[in-house]
Write a protein that holds these residues in place. Structure first.
Motif, PDB file in Angstrom:
ATOM      1  N   GLU A  52       0.826  -1.209   0.000  1.00 38.21           N
ATOM      2  CA  GLU A  52       0.000   0.000   0.000  1.00 38.21           C
ATOM      3  C   GLU A  52       0.861   1.260   0.000  1.00 38.21           C
ATOM      4  O   GLU A  52       0.585   2.203  -0.743  1.00 38.21           O
ATOM      5  CB  GLU A  52      -0.956   0.009   1.198  1.00 38.21           C
ATOM      6  N   ILE A  53       1.894   1.271   0.818  1.00 36.46           N
ATOM      7  CA  ILE A  53       2.813   2.419   0.830  1.00 36.46           C
ATOM      8  C   ILE A  53       3.383   2.632  -0.564  1.00 36.46           C
ATOM      9  O   ILE A  53       3.428   3.760  -1.063  1.00 36.46           O
ATOM     10  CB  ILE A  53       3.948   2.199   1.856  1.00 36.46           C
ATOM     11  N   SER A  54       3.802   1.553  -1.214  1.00 36.20           N
ATOM     12  CA  SER A  54       4.443   1.655  -2.529  1.00 36.20           C
ATOM     13  C   SER A  54       3.493   2.199  -3.596  1.00 36.20           C
ATOM     14  O   SER A  54       3.940   2.838  -4.551  1.00 36.20           O
ATOM     15  CB  SER A  54       5.025   0.307  -2.957  1.00 36.20           C
ATOM     16  N   LEU A  55       2.212   1.949  -3.451  1.00 33.55           N
ATOM     17  CA  LEU A  55       1.229   2.436  -4.424  1.00 33.55           C
ATOM     18  C   LEU A  55       0.969   3.934  -4.296  1.00 33.55           C
ATOM     19  O   LEU A  55       0.584   4.582  -5.269  1.00 33.55           O
ATOM     20  CB  LEU A  55      -0.092   1.675  -4.263  1.00 33.55           C
ATOM     21  N   HIS A  56       1.163   4.484  -3.104  1.00 31.94           N
ATOM     22  CA  HIS A  56       0.807   5.881  -2.852  1.00 31.94           C
ATOM     23  C   HIS A  56       2.005   6.814  -2.678  1.00 31.94           C
ATOM     24  O   HIS A  56       1.820   8.027  -2.545  1.00 31.94           O
ATOM     25  CB  HIS A  56      -0.085   5.970  -1.616  1.00 31.94           C
ATOM     26  N   SER A  57       3.197   6.275  -2.648  1.00 36.99           N
ATOM     27  CA  SER A  57       4.386   7.113  -2.441  1.00 36.99           C
ATOM     28  C   SER A  57       5.057   7.433  -3.777  1.00 36.99           C
ATOM     29  O   SER A  57       4.769   6.819  -4.802  1.00 36.99           O
ATOM     30  CB  SER A  57       5.371   6.401  -1.512  1.00 36.99           C
ATOM     31  N   LYS A  58       5.944   8.412  -3.731  1.00 38.14           N
ATOM     32  CA  LYS A  58       6.707   8.789  -4.915  1.00 38.14           C
ATOM     33  C   LYS A  58       7.576   7.600  -5.358  1.00 38.14           C
ATOM     34  O   LYS A  58       8.059   6.836  -4.508  1.00 38.14           O
ATOM     35  CB  LYS A  58       7.608   9.992  -4.630  1.00 38.14           C
TER      36      LYS A  58
END
Length: 180
Positions: free
Chosen positions: A102-108
């Protein structure tokens, strides 16, 4: 040693997440914070309040909680503009893989995602993530705000550049990195 990491997000505010936040605060960082358990905000603020007097002497500077801490309502809100995301979920492989995804989908695309895992393999944690080359373990010794050692463990897909950038950042905030 200059680091390009300026914007920090912390996901999870248990003992380790709180320790990271305190170290970041005393190193003059603004931090976006997310924890799904609303009670953790109170825990974090109580821990800061309990330790602030001692830590002002230790770090020889002051913090401004109102200006430095930003509490967010979602992972997306916390990580969207972060240069480094310090993930501190419980030591459960399925849970961490899901959160890191989830972090990887929403972070730069260039954000470093650092898991505070103490026993999980970074290659497994990368397995479902978008841009897995930026994911690594950054496991601190506890208490994070006092003990200046962090183990940096790259996964099979982590680039050397991201390991070097993480090392520069942790060094800049007073940590000694042990790159494994």
């Amino acid at each position: 040693m200059q680091s390009s990491i300026n914007k920090i997000a912390v996901i999870g505010t248990g003992v380790i997440g709180t320790g990271w936040i305190i170290r970041f605060l005393f190193n003059k960082k603004k931090i976006k914070i997310y924890d799904p358990n609303n009670k953790q905000k109170k825990f974090l603020l109580n821990e800061i309040k309990r330790k602030i007097k001692l830590l002002k002497k230790f770090y020889k500077n002051k913090i401004n909680i109102d200006n430095q801490l930003i509490f967010c309502n979602s992972i997306e809100e916390a990580v969207s503009d972060a240069d480094l995301i310090q993930e501190n979920a419980p030591e459960n492989e399925k849970l961490k893989i899901s959160i890191i995804r989830e972090i990887s989908l929403h972070s730069k695309k260039k954000s470093i995602i650092a898991s505070s895992s103490s026993g999980l393999l970074p290659s497994k944690l990368q397995s479902k993530a978008k841009h897995p080359e930026r994911i690594l373990i950054a496991h601190p010794f506890n208490p994070v705000y006092l003990l200046p050692l962090v183990e940096i463990v790259p996964g099979k897909k982590t680039t050397k550049l991201n390991v070097q950038e993480a090392n520069k950042f942790y060094t800049k905030i007073g940590m000694k990195s042990l790159i494994l």
